[in-house]
Scaffold this motif. Structure first.
Motif, PDB file in Angstrom:
ATOM      1  N   HIS A 190       0.828  -1.201   0.000  1.00 20.46           N
ATOM      2  CA  HIS A 190       0.000   0.000   0.000  1.00 20.46           C
ATOM      3  C   HIS A 190       0.862   1.250   0.000  1.00 20.46           C
ATOM      4  O   HIS A 190       1.841   1.328   0.752  1.00 20.46           O
ATOM      5  CB  HIS A 190      -0.877   0.071   1.260  1.00 20.46           C
ATOM      6  CG  HIS A 190      -2.081  -0.807   1.227  1.00 20.46           C
ATOM      7  ND1 HIS A 190      -3.222  -0.477   0.525  1.00 20.46           N
ATOM      8  CD2 HIS A 190      -2.317  -1.999   1.814  1.00 20.46           C
ATOM      9  CE1 HIS A 190      -4.117  -1.442   0.698  1.00 20.46           C
ATOM     10  NE2 HIS A 190      -3.587  -2.372   1.461  1.00 20.46           N
ATOM     11  N   SER A 191       0.501   2.200  -0.835  1.00 20.52           N
ATOM     12  CA  SER A 191       0.916   3.569  -0.585  1.00 20.52           C
ATOM     13  C   SER A 191      -0.130   4.126   0.370  1.00 20.52           C
ATOM     14  O   SER A 191      -1.196   4.580  -0.047  1.00 20.52           O
ATOM     15  CB  SER A 191       0.961   4.393  -1.876  1.00 20.52           C
ATOM     16  OG  SER A 191       1.218   5.751  -1.562  1.00 20.52           O
ATOM     17  N   ALA A 192       0.170   4.056   1.656  1.00 18.97           N
ATOM     18  CA  ALA A 192      -0.787   4.511   2.667  1.00 18.97           C
ATOM     19  C   ALA A 192      -0.989   6.013   2.625  1.00 18.97           C
ATOM     20  O   ALA A 192      -1.916   6.535   3.253  1.00 18.97           O
ATOM     21  CB  ALA A 192      -0.315   4.080   4.057  1.00 18.97           C
ATOM     22  N   THR A 193      -0.143   6.693   1.878  1.00 16.98           N
ATOM     23  CA  THR A 193      -0.320   8.117   1.606  1.00 16.98           C
ATOM     24  C   THR A 193      -1.701   8.392   1.035  1.00 16.98           C
ATOM     25  O   THR A 193      -2.291   9.456   1.289  1.00 16.98           O
ATOM     26  CB  THR A 193       0.732   8.575   0.582  1.00 16.98           C
ATOM     27  OG1 THR A 193       2.030   8.262   1.074  1.00 16.98           O
ATOM     28  CG2 THR A 193       0.626  10.053   0.285  1.00 16.98           C
ATOM     29  N   HIS A 199      -6.249  11.900   3.946  1.00 15.90           N
ATOM     30  CA  HIS A 199      -6.444  13.334   4.138  1.00 15.90           C
ATOM     31  C   HIS A 199      -5.323  14.176   3.531  1.00 15.90           C
ATOM     32  O   HIS A 199      -5.171  15.356   3.875  1.00 15.90           O
ATOM     33  CB  HIS A 199      -6.592  13.647   5.634  1.00 15.90           C
ATOM     34  CG  HIS A 199      -7.843  13.103   6.240  1.00 15.90           C
ATOM     35  ND1 HIS A 199      -7.985  11.766   6.558  1.00 15.90           N
ATOM     36  CD2 HIS A 199      -9.020  13.691   6.554  1.00 15.90           C
ATOM     37  CE1 HIS A 199      -9.194  11.572   7.060  1.00 15.90           C
ATOM     38  NE2 HIS A 199      -9.839  12.717   7.058  1.00 15.90           N
ATOM     39  N   SER A 200      -4.541  13.593   2.651  1.00 17.56           N
ATOM     40  CA  SER A 200      -3.492  14.318   1.918  1.00 17.56           C
ATOM     41  C   SER A 200      -2.517  15.037   2.843  1.00 17.56           C
ATOM     42  O   SER A 200      -2.044  16.138   2.531  1.00 17.56           O
ATOM     43  CB  SER A 200      -4.138  15.324   0.944  1.00 17.56           C
ATOM     44  OG  SER A 200      -5.013  14.683   0.047  1.00 17.56           O
ATOM     45  N   TYR A 235       0.499   8.079  13.485  1.00 19.89           N
ATOM     46  CA  TYR A 235      -0.698   8.497  14.223  1.00 19.89           C
ATOM     47  C   TYR A 235      -1.762   9.022  13.273  1.00 19.89           C
ATOM     48  O   TYR A 235      -2.940   8.656  13.359  1.00 19.89           O
ATOM     49  CB  TYR A 235      -0.316   9.573  15.242  1.00 19.89           C
ATOM     50  CG  TYR A 235      -1.489  10.141  15.998  1.00 19.89           C
ATOM     51  CD1 TYR A 235      -1.958   9.539  17.155  1.00 19.89           C
ATOM     52  CD2 TYR A 235      -2.137  11.291  15.539  1.00 19.89           C
ATOM     53  CE1 TYR A 235      -3.043  10.065  17.850  1.00 19.89           C
ATOM     54  CE2 TYR A 235      -3.217  11.825  16.218  1.00 19.89           C
ATOM     55  CZ  TYR A 235      -3.668  11.211  17.376  1.00 19.89           C
ATOM     56  OH  TYR A 235      -4.751  11.727  18.042  1.00 19.89           O
ATOM     57  N   LEU A 236      -1.359   9.882  12.340  1.00 24.21           N
ATOM     58  CA  LEU A 236      -2.321  10.455  11.392  1.00 24.21           C
ATOM     59  C   LEU A 236      -2.894   9.384  10.470  1.00 24.21           C
ATOM     60  O   LEU A 236      -4.088   9.392  10.163  1.00 24.21           O
ATOM     61  CB  LEU A 236      -1.650  11.555  10.571  1.00 24.21           C
ATOM     62  CG  LEU A 236      -1.301  12.839  11.331  1.00 24.21           C
ATOM     63  CD1 LEU A 236      -0.452  13.753  10.454  1.00 24.21           C
ATOM     64  CD2 LEU A 236      -2.563  13.558  11.778  1.00 24.21           C
ATOM     65  N   ALA A 237      -2.046   8.472  10.031  1.00 24.46           N
ATOM     66  CA  ALA A 237      -2.528   7.414   9.145  1.00 24.46           C
ATOM     67  C   ALA A 237      -3.519   6.505   9.854  1.00 24.46           C
ATOM     68  O   ALA A 237      -4.530   6.086   9.273  1.00 24.46           O
ATOM     69  CB  ALA A 237      -1.353   6.598   8.607  1.00 24.46           C
ATOM     70  N   LEU A 238      -3.252   6.197  11.098  1.00 26.17           N
ATOM     71  CA  LEU A 238      -4.187   5.370  11.855  1.00 26.17           C
ATOM     72  C   LEU A 238      -5.503   6.097  12.066  1.00 26.17           C
ATOM     73  O   LEU A 238      -6.582   5.499  11.962  1.00 26.17           O
ATOM     74  CB  LEU A 238      -3.580   4.974  13.198  1.00 26.17           C
ATOM     75  CG  LEU A 238      -4.462   4.118  14.112  1.00 26.17           C
ATOM     76  CD1 LEU A 238      -4.934   2.851  13.403  1.00 26.17           C
ATOM     77  CD2 LEU A 238      -3.715   3.758  15.400  1.00 26.17           C
ATOM     78  N   GLY A 307      -6.787   9.742  -3.439  1.00 27.04           N
ATOM     79  CA  GLY A 307      -7.329   9.056  -2.284  1.00 27.04           C
ATOM     80  C   GLY A 307      -7.677   9.934  -1.104  1.00 27.04           C
ATOM     81  O   GLY A 307      -8.025   9.419  -0.044  1.00 27.04           O
ATOM     82  N   GLY A 308      -7.611  11.257  -1.250  1.00 23.33           N
ATOM     83  CA  GLY A 308      -7.962  12.143  -0.153  1.00 23.33           C
ATOM     84  C   GLY A 308      -9.456  12.407  -0.100  1.00 23.33           C
ATOM     85  O   GLY A 308     -10.215  12.014  -0.991  1.00 23.33           O
TER      86      GLY A 308
END
Length: 354
Positions: A190-193, A199-200, A235-238, A307-308
Motif C-alpha cells: 500500500h501507498s498509505a499516503t 487526508h493528503s 498516528y495520522l494514518a491510523l 485518495g484524499g
C-alpha cells in the motif's frame, strides 16, 4: 480481542490497534516522540519497533487479514520487496504499473541487478506464460493510471504453481474492496499516503503478509535499509484508517454517479472506470483539450497523488516517465467525499468549455 476474527472490516477499522482497557486509559495510542526506549524490552530503538507503528500495523493487518509492516513511503515499501529479489532474478510487472514502481525496476535493471518483463495485465494467458522462471510477480489492480482490472485469483494461483513470489499493489482498491491475501498473494503493498490515510497530509507505505518468516525477512530489510515511518505520520494514518470504510463507500458512490452522468459527454473520447472504487479516468482527444478542461475547474484541484477526502485530478502524461501507451489526453480523477451534485456542476461547466 475475543471474537475479532468474526468482526466485519468496518468494525476492525475502528476497534483494532487500540491501547489496553483500564481506568483512565487513552482511547487512542498517544504519539510517542522517542527514538530510544529502556533496555530489556521489546522496543529498544525506534528503527526496530515503535508503539505508533504497532498500532497502525495491527489495524491494517486486521483489515487485510495478515501481518503488516509500516514504511516511510509506498516507495520504501516497494524497495524492500524488490530488495528480496536475488541478483539476476526476473520480475514480471504490468506495463501500466505506478510510475515509481516501473522507474525503480528499470533502475535496477539498468544497473544489472535484475531483469524486468513488462506484460499487458489484461492478457491473462500472456501474464501466466511469463511467470515460469521469474523471481517475483508484481501485480497491480486496478492499474495506475490505466484502470485495468487484472484476474487476480487466476494470476496469483499461477504464480504459486510456478513457485513465483507474488505481490499485489492494493492502493486503489484498499482492503475495503479486495483482500489479495485471500486469493493467495504473498505480499500486499500500500501507498498509505493515499486512501488509507485519506487526508493528503501523510507520506507512508505498508506491506502486509501472512507468512511469519516472510514478515521477519521484510522487517529485517526495513531495519537495515532504515525505511521507517515517524510517529506523527503513523498516528495520522491510523486516524485516517478509522474512517476508511465510510470514505471509500461515499467516494465510490460519487465516482459511480459521475460516470453515469458524464460517460457519454461529447467532449470525452473515453471514460475509464473499473466499476468499483473512487478513481476514474476521463480521456480527451489530445493533451490540449485535457489541459483546457483542468484549467476550467474550480472545485476540483489539480494535484498529484489521490485518495484524499477532496476531489483531485491530474493529466498523467505530464510526467516524463509515464508510459507512452497512456493517452496524452488521459486525466485521472480521484473522486472525494463532497456532495456529488457540486462535483458534477464543476465538471459539467469545464467539459462544456472544452
Amino acid at each position: 480481542m475475543a471474537g475479532r476474527e468474526n468482526f466485519h472490516r468496518e468494525t476492525l477499522a475502528v476497534s483494532a490497534g487500540r491501547p489496553a482497557h483500564y481506568p483512565d486509559a487513552p482511547l487512542n495510542e498517544p504519539v510517542v516522540f522517542a527514538s530510544a526506549f529502556g533496555a530489556g524490552g521489546e522496543l529498544e530503538y525506534a528503527r526496530y519497533n515503535h508503539p505508533n507503528s504497532r498500532a497502525f500495523e495491527e489495524t491494517l493487518g486486521a483489515l487485510e487479514g495478515g501481518h503488516a509492516l509500516a514504511f516511510a513511503s509506498g516507495m520504501a515499501a516497494t524497495a524492500a520487496v524488490i530488495d528480496l529479489v536475488p541478483n539476476g532474478g526476473r520480475v514480471v510487472v504490468p506495463r501500466h504499473s505506478y510510475l515509481g514502481t516501473i522507474a525503480l525496476l528499470h533502475s535496477a535493471q539498468n544497473a544489472g541487478r535484475l531483469s524486468v518483463t513488462e506484460v499487458d495485465i489484461l492478457d491473462t494467458a500472456a501474464v501466466v506464460a511469463a511467470l515460469p522462471g521469474a523471481a517475483l510477480a508484481w501485480l497491480e489492480s486496478p492499474t495506475n493510471p490505466a484502470l485495468e482490472v487484472a484476474d487476480l485469483p487466476t494470476l496469483l494461483a499461477a504464480a504459486h504453481a510456478a513457485g513465483v513470489r507474488s505481490v499485489v499493489d492494493n492502493t486503489f482498491a484498499t482492503p475495503v474492496l479486495q483482500r489479495p491475501l485471500e486469493w493467495g498473494a504473498d505480499i500486499v503493498m500500500h501507498s498509505a499516503t493515499k486512501s488509507l490515510a485519506g487526508h493528503s497530509d501523510v507520506v507512508l507505505g505498508a506491506l502486509v503478509v501472512r507468512d511469519e518468516e516472510l514478515h521477519a525477512e521484510l522487517a529485517t530489510r526495513r531495519k537495515l535499509l532504515g525505511g521507517i515511518a515517524g510517529p506523527m505520520e503513523l498516528y495520522l494514518a491510523l486516524r485516517g484508517l478509522r474512517t476508511l470504510s465510510l470514505r471509500v463507500e461515499r467516494a465510490s458512490a460519487n465516482a459511480a454517479e459521475l460516470v453515469r452522468r458524464f460517460g457519454s459527454h461529447p467532449a470525452l473520447a473515453e471514460v475509464r472506470y473499473p466499476d468499483f472504487g473512487s478513481i476514474v479516468a476521463f480521456v480527451f482527444a489530445d493533451a490540449d483539450r485535457a489541459e483546457r478542461f483542468i484549467a476550467a475547474l474550480e472545485l476540483w484541484r489539480h494535484a498529484t497523488s489521490l485518495g484524499g477526502v477532496e476531489s483531485t485530478l491530474e493529466r498523467r502524461r505530464r510526467h516524463p516517465g509515464e508510459s507512452l501507451s497512456i493517452p496524452e489526453g488521459l486525466v485521472r480523477l480521484s473522486v472525494g467525499i463532497e456532495h456529488v451534485d457540486d462535483l458534477a456542476v464543476d465538471l459539467q461547466r469545464a467539459l462544456d468549455s472544452v
